[in-house]
Enzyme design. Structure first.
Site, short mmCIF file in Angstrom:
data_model
loop_
_atom_site.label_atom_id
_atom_site.label_comp_id
_atom_site.label_asym_id
_atom_site.label_seq_id
_atom_site.Cartn_x
_atom_site.Cartn_y
_atom_site.Cartn_z
N GLU A 159 9.71 17.42 -26.02
CA GLU A 159 9.00 17.90 -24.82
C GLU A 159 9.58 19.24 -24.36
OE1 GLU A 159 6.34 16.36 -23.85
OE2 GLU A 159 6.55 14.24 -24.36
N LYS A 161 2.97 11.22 -11.92
CA LYS A 161 2.15 10.24 -12.67
C LYS A 161 2.96 8.97 -12.77
CE LYS A 161 -0.60 12.79 -16.04
NZ LYS A 161 -0.83 12.85 -17.49
N HIS A 196 8.18 8.39 -28.58
CA HIS A 196 7.06 9.25 -28.20
C HIS A 196 7.28 10.71 -28.64
CE1 HIS A 196 4.02 11.15 -25.70
NE2 HIS A 196 4.97 11.87 -25.11
N ARG A 244 0.81 -1.24 0.00
CA ARG A 244 0.00 0.00 0.00
C ARG A 244 0.83 1.27 0.00
NH1 ARG A 244 -2.58 -3.47 3.06
NH2 ARG A 244 -4.46 -4.32 2.13
N LYS A 282 7.18 22.76 -15.42
CA LYS A 282 6.27 21.64 -15.12
C LYS A 282 5.82 21.69 -13.66
CE LYS A 282 5.09 16.87 -15.61
NZ LYS A 282 5.33 15.56 -16.19
N HIS A 335 -0.20 10.90 -30.03
CA HIS A 335 -0.64 9.58 -29.53
C HIS A 335 -1.28 8.75 -30.65
CE1 HIS A 335 -0.88 11.13 -25.11
NE2 HIS A 335 0.27 10.52 -25.34
N GLU A 380 -4.53 16.63 -12.87
CA GLU A 380 -4.95 16.84 -14.26
C GLU A 380 -6.47 16.97 -14.43
OE1 GLU A 380 -2.58 14.76 -17.16
OE2 GLU A 380 -4.14 14.94 -18.66
N ASN A 401 -0.37 18.52 -22.68
CA ASN A 401 -0.66 17.59 -23.77
C ASN A 401 -0.60 18.25 -25.15
OD1 ASN A 401 -1.03 15.36 -22.11
ND2 ASN A 401 -3.14 15.96 -21.66
N ARG A 418 -3.31 21.23 -16.01
CA ARG A 418 -2.25 20.29 -16.37
C ARG A 418 -2.41 19.75 -17.79
NH1 ARG A 418 0.54 15.81 -12.31
NH2 ARG A 418 1.92 14.90 -13.88
N HIS A 460 -0.02 16.29 -28.30
CA HIS A 460 -0.08 14.88 -27.90
C HIS A 460 -1.28 14.12 -28.47
CE1 HIS A 460 3.27 15.78 -25.38
NE2 HIS A 460 3.26 14.60 -24.78
N1 NAD Z 1 5.01 10.00 -15.83
C1 NAD Z 1 4.97 10.98 -16.69
O1 NAD Z 1 4.56 12.09 -16.40
C2 NAD Z 1 5.48 10.72 -18.08
C3 NAD Z 1 5.69 11.79 -18.96
C4 NAD Z 1 6.23 11.51 -20.21
C5 NAD Z 1 6.52 10.21 -20.58
N2 NAD Z 1 6.29 9.18 -19.70
C6 NAD Z 1 6.61 7.80 -20.06
O2 NAD Z 1 8.03 7.72 -20.22
C7 NAD Z 1 8.31 6.63 -21.09
C8 NAD Z 1 9.36 7.09 -22.07
O3 NAD Z 1 10.51 7.48 -21.37
P1 NAD Z 1 11.94 7.48 -22.09
O4 NAD Z 1 11.81 8.19 -23.39
O5 NAD Z 1 12.92 7.94 -21.10
O6 NAD Z 1 12.13 5.94 -22.47
P2 NAD Z 1 13.00 4.77 -21.83
O7 NAD Z 1 12.88 4.74 -20.37
O8 NAD Z 1 12.62 3.55 -22.60
O9 NAD Z 1 14.49 5.20 -22.21
C9 NAD Z 1 14.85 5.28 -23.57
C10 NAD Z 1 16.07 4.39 -23.87
O10 NAD Z 1 17.23 5.03 -23.37
C11 NAD Z 1 17.93 4.14 -22.51
N3 NAD Z 1 18.58 4.99 -21.52
C12 NAD Z 1 17.98 5.76 -20.57
N4 NAD Z 1 18.89 6.52 -19.96
C13 NAD Z 1 20.08 6.23 -20.52
C14 NAD Z 1 21.39 6.73 -20.35
N5 NAD Z 1 21.66 7.72 -19.50
N6 NAD Z 1 22.39 6.20 -21.10
C15 NAD Z 1 22.13 5.23 -22.02
N7 NAD Z 1 20.90 4.74 -22.26
C16 NAD Z 1 19.89 5.24 -21.51
C17 NAD Z 1 16.91 3.17 -22.00
O11 NAD Z 1 17.50 1.95 -21.63
C18 NAD Z 1 16.00 3.02 -23.22
O12 NAD Z 1 16.57 2.08 -24.10
C19 NAD Z 1 7.01 6.21 -21.73
O13 NAD Z 1 6.58 5.01 -21.15
C20 NAD Z 1 6.05 7.34 -21.36
O14 NAD Z 1 4.73 6.90 -21.25
C21 NAD Z 1 5.78 9.41 -18.47
ZN ZN Z 2 4.85 13.56 -23.84
#
Ligand code: NAD
Ligand code: ZN
Length: 363
Positions: A185, A143, A266, A121, A228, A253, A238, A246, A242, A249
């Site tokens: 972003e 999030k 993305h 929890r 942010k 999406h 949101e 988007n 917030r 997006h």
């Molecule tokens: N929570 C939120 O508010 C929010 C906002 C935007 C996106 N997201 C989510 O984030 C995800 C995308 O995140 P991302 O783009 O970071 O993807 P990811 O976590 O898959 O990282 C991208 C790639 O880079 C590699 N990597 C990360 N840091 C590294 C480093 N320093 N050196 C070498 N390799 C590295 C990872 O292994 C992966 O292969 C999606 O699932 C999306 O839905 C969440």
């Molecule tokens: Zn985004």
């Protein structure tokens, strides 16, 4: 050391920014979330570069540190990975006093945050983002969640971390495509909230892409987190403001979905979405054409794959209609009145279609 706070009453937490600082994170993490046991969740790529440094830093303050590695990539943001982690945590008999540390990009952050929000929890949670996208976006705001086969990011919670430790130097090991992914972003924040920041990006984009200048990278990450944090403080869950985050997006999406979440990163899909939203903003919000030209010029400097030929305006419109942004008020879009100023407005389908068609024509 630079710092910021996300002010959310009793859930207020600091963001700490410091280049080349991973080796020193342990002390600060321990100060904010004292624990005998830290569980670091990371992925195999990030593990190769950074787990040992973080583990040693946490052990140096006298705590035990366990590492759980996931397979890199979006597929790991799943119920089955979450279940494997729950099983591992329970098999170790970890109690509620542990702290989960997410070391990685947005995938690790969202998944580890989901585990932290739900294991016994809720246990304390620290973010150490390592991708540019995670530095500027996913690690801030609380999030957390996983994907369901029927919908991305549909199972989750709002669960704020206790601390976000941002070392911009970790971007040095990122594949270049991930830099563009994060920059989408970054530009979005300038477009919706901060005209001066957009101007800064126009003049410093080259330095940021080449990662030559640590100061400009730090400025960019710090500014995005501040912007942010301001939004999240006003609308944590949101229900209103917030949603401006988007921008670009809805169509982004749709493009990700139509290409099976495997073709675009993305941010790349969001670049296309922002190009379409720029045209819609000209038509529905009187975005001046001089601003629209600047936006297109900057967005076209970001590398991105073309939209595949089998993705048509009809298929995008279909995908948008089942998007969660569809409300009784019609199709709601975040639109720009000028660079740095945005609003949310319902649009006639013809305006949406013309934005999409313009986007498809400009590749
Ligand atoms: N929570 C939120 O508010 C929010 C906002 C935007 C996106 N997201 C989510 O984030 C995800 C995308 O995140 P991302 O783009 O970071 O993807 P990811 O976590 O898959 O990282 C991208 C790639 O880079 C590699 N990597 C990360 N840091 C590294 C480093 N320093 N050196 C070498 N390799 C590295 C990872 O292994 C992966 O292969 C999606 O699932 C999306 O839905 C969440
Ligand atoms: Zn985004």
């Amino acid at each position: 050391m630079k710092g910021l706070h996300v002010n959310l009453g009793e859930r207020t937490y600091p963001l700490i920014f410091e280049a080349n600082s991973l080796a020193e994170c342990g002390e600060e993490i321990h100060r904010h979330t004292p624990a005998k046991i830290y569980v670091v969740v990371t992925d195999e790529n990030v593990d190769r570069y950074y787990s040992d440094t973080v583990r040693q830093s946490l052990e140096a303050v006298g705590s035990a540190c366990f590492i759980y590695k996931i397979t890199p990539g979006e597929e790991s943001k799943s119920m089955s990975t979450a279940e494997s982690i729950f099983t591992w945590l329970l098999a170790h008999r970890f109690h509620r006093e542990i702290v989960i540390v997410a070391l990685g990009g947005g995938v690790v952050g969202d998944l580890a945050g989901f585990i932290a929000a739900t294991y016994l929890r809720g246990v304390r949670f620290v973010q150490i983002p390592t991708s540019l996208l995670a530095h500027v976006d996913s690690s801030v705001g609380g999030k957390v969640g996983i994907n369901h086969p029927l919908a991305k990011n549909s199972i989750g919670a709002f669960y704020q971390p206790h601390l976000v430790w941002i070392d911009p130097s970790t971007t040095r090991t990122l594949p270049v495509r991930e830099i563009f992914n994060g920059l989408a972003e970054v530009i979005k924040y300038g477009l919706i909230l901060d005209r001066d920041f957009f101007g800064y990006l126009e003049s410093h984009l080259g330095d940021i892409i080449s990662l030559d200048d640590t100061d400009s990278l730090m400025h960019v990450i710090h500014t995005c987190c501040r912007l942010k944090a301001d939004v999240v403080e006003k609308d944590e869950k949101e229900s209103g403001m917030r949603r401006v985050l988007n921008f670009g997006h809805t169509i982004g999406h749709a493009l990700e979905k139509l290409t099976g979440y495997a073709y675009f990163r993305h941010g790349e899909a969001v670049i296309w979405g922002m190009l379409a939203a720029t045209v819609m903003s000209q038509q529905a919000c009187q975005l001046p054409s001089s601003d629209a030209d600047r936006i297109r010029a900057l967005l076209h400097r970001l590398e991105k794959p073309p939209v595949p030929h089998d993705v048509t305006s009809d298929s995008i419109l279909d995908a948008i209609n089942v998007d969660k942004k569809m409300t009784d008020a019609g199709l709601q879009f975040v639109l720009l009145e000028a660079i740095g100023s945005c609003k949310i407005q319902a649009l006639e389908p013809e305006i949406v279609r013309s934005g999409i068609e313009d986007m498809l024509a400009c590749q």
